[in-house]
Design an enzyme around this catalytic site. Sequence first.
Site, PDB file in Angstrom:
ATOM      1  N   TYR A 202      -5.739  -1.051   9.595  1.00 53.99           N
ATOM      2  CA  TYR A 202      -6.305  -0.865   8.264  1.00 53.99           C
ATOM      3  C   TYR A 202      -7.315   0.278   8.259  1.00 53.99           C
ATOM      4  CZ  TYR A 202      -3.764  -4.949   6.711  1.00 53.99           C
ATOM      5  OH  TYR A 202      -2.746  -5.823   6.408  1.00 53.99           O
TER       6      TYR A 202
ATOM      7  N   ASP B 271      -6.951  11.208   2.833  1.00 55.28           N
ATOM      8  CA  ASP B 271      -7.090  11.470   1.400  1.00 55.28           C
ATOM      9  C   ASP B 271      -8.514  11.917   1.082  1.00 55.28           C
ATOM     10  OD1 ASP B 271      -7.376   8.528   2.169  1.00 55.28           O
ATOM     11  OD2 ASP B 271      -8.483   8.609   0.281  1.00 55.28           O
TER      12      ASP B 271
ATOM     13  N   TYR C 178       0.809  -1.216   0.000  1.00 56.72           N
ATOM     14  CA  TYR C 178       0.000   0.000   0.000  1.00 56.72           C
ATOM     15  C   TYR C 178       0.846   1.270   0.000  1.00 56.72           C
ATOM     16  CZ  TYR C 178      -3.745  -3.222   1.285  1.00 56.72           C
ATOM     17  OH  TYR C 178      -4.652  -4.256   1.298  1.00 56.72           O
TER      18      TYR C 178
ATOM     19  N   ASN D 251     -10.360   1.030   7.218  1.00 59.65           N
ATOM     20  CA  ASN D 251     -11.762   1.003   7.640  1.00 59.65           C
ATOM     21  C   ASN D 251     -11.950   0.805   9.142  1.00 59.65           C
ATOM     22  OD1 ASN D 251     -12.309   1.325   4.954  1.00 59.65           O
ATOM     23  ND2 ASN D 251     -13.214  -0.694   4.652  1.00 59.65           N
TER      24      ASN D 251
ATOM     25  N   HIS E  83      -4.571   6.187  -1.255  1.00 56.32           N
ATOM     26  CA  HIS E  83      -5.270   6.034   0.024  1.00 56.32           C
ATOM     27  C   HIS E  83      -4.328   6.193   1.222  1.00 56.32           C
ATOM     28  CE1 HIS E  83      -9.236   5.427   1.385  1.00 56.32           C
ATOM     29  NE2 HIS E  83      -9.213   4.139   1.670  1.00 56.32           N
TER      30      HIS E  83
ATOM     31  N   ASN F  92     -14.600   6.008   4.570  1.00 54.80           N
ATOM     32  CA  ASN F  92     -14.794   4.942   5.560  1.00 54.80           C
ATOM     33  C   ASN F  92     -13.886   5.084   6.773  1.00 54.80           C
ATOM     34  OD1 ASN F  92     -16.791   3.757   4.008  1.00 54.80           O
ATOM     35  ND2 ASN F  92     -15.385   2.342   2.986  1.00 54.80           N
TER      36      ASN F  92
END
Length: 253
Positions: A121, A148, A71, A123, A76, A169
């Site tokens: 993470y 973001d 990632y 969410n 994100h 989220n």
Amino acid sequence: MLLAMASTTTAHLASPPLLSTFSTIPRRRHLASPRRGTRLAVVASFPDPGAGPVEYTPWLIAGLGNPGAKYHGTRHNVGFEMVDRIAREESIAMNTIQSKSLLGVGSIGDVPVLLVKPQSYMNYCGEAIGPLAAYYQVPLRHILVIYDETSLPNGVLRVQRKGGHGRHNGLQNVIEHLDGCREFPRLSIGIGSPPGKMDARAFLLQKFSSEERVQIDTALEQGVDAVRTLVLKGFSGSIERFNLVQKYKFNRV
């Protein structure tokens, strides 16, 4: 897994311990823990210089993102990048794990700060931020969340006193774990919107083009200055001017 630990349990990556309470005096640039039974007063971050020794209200500065190499550098994860940039510029080591987060304890000027990169993470990042804010007794007005934002052009920044989650989220999960409160500052980093019919999730997990990367790197530099201003001066006219400049930064005259 190492990161999935109880919120008040710490695993140290370096020898200095994470302190259970923030406290500072103007001449010192580190955080000291008080004696047992001592309760620290929470005051404004901008004290009267003639009032003698001062205890500053700490800031919790959290960047949202996903852990893991795959990632790194994605749209994100610009919240993580901003925290990393602040840590580098302010010489704050991100070397402690607590409450499912990678932490850095230090200061901006004389104001103590806790830099946070949740490892739960995107969410579920509120599961990290909520307990940390409670544990360190950080008031809502001093919890800065960096994330973001697809509604802003790539590389455009915006600082706000409060707001909703805008269908983000991660931000929604933070609000849920702050007892539904939305009255905390946020720094949003524009990443643009998905082109055409591109899937939103695929867009968020995509890396920037070379041109976009230049814009983001410039935005990160400007974001560090904005965070410094916010921590040291609050929502002053400087922040209003910053937002205005950002809004029109790519407009050609």
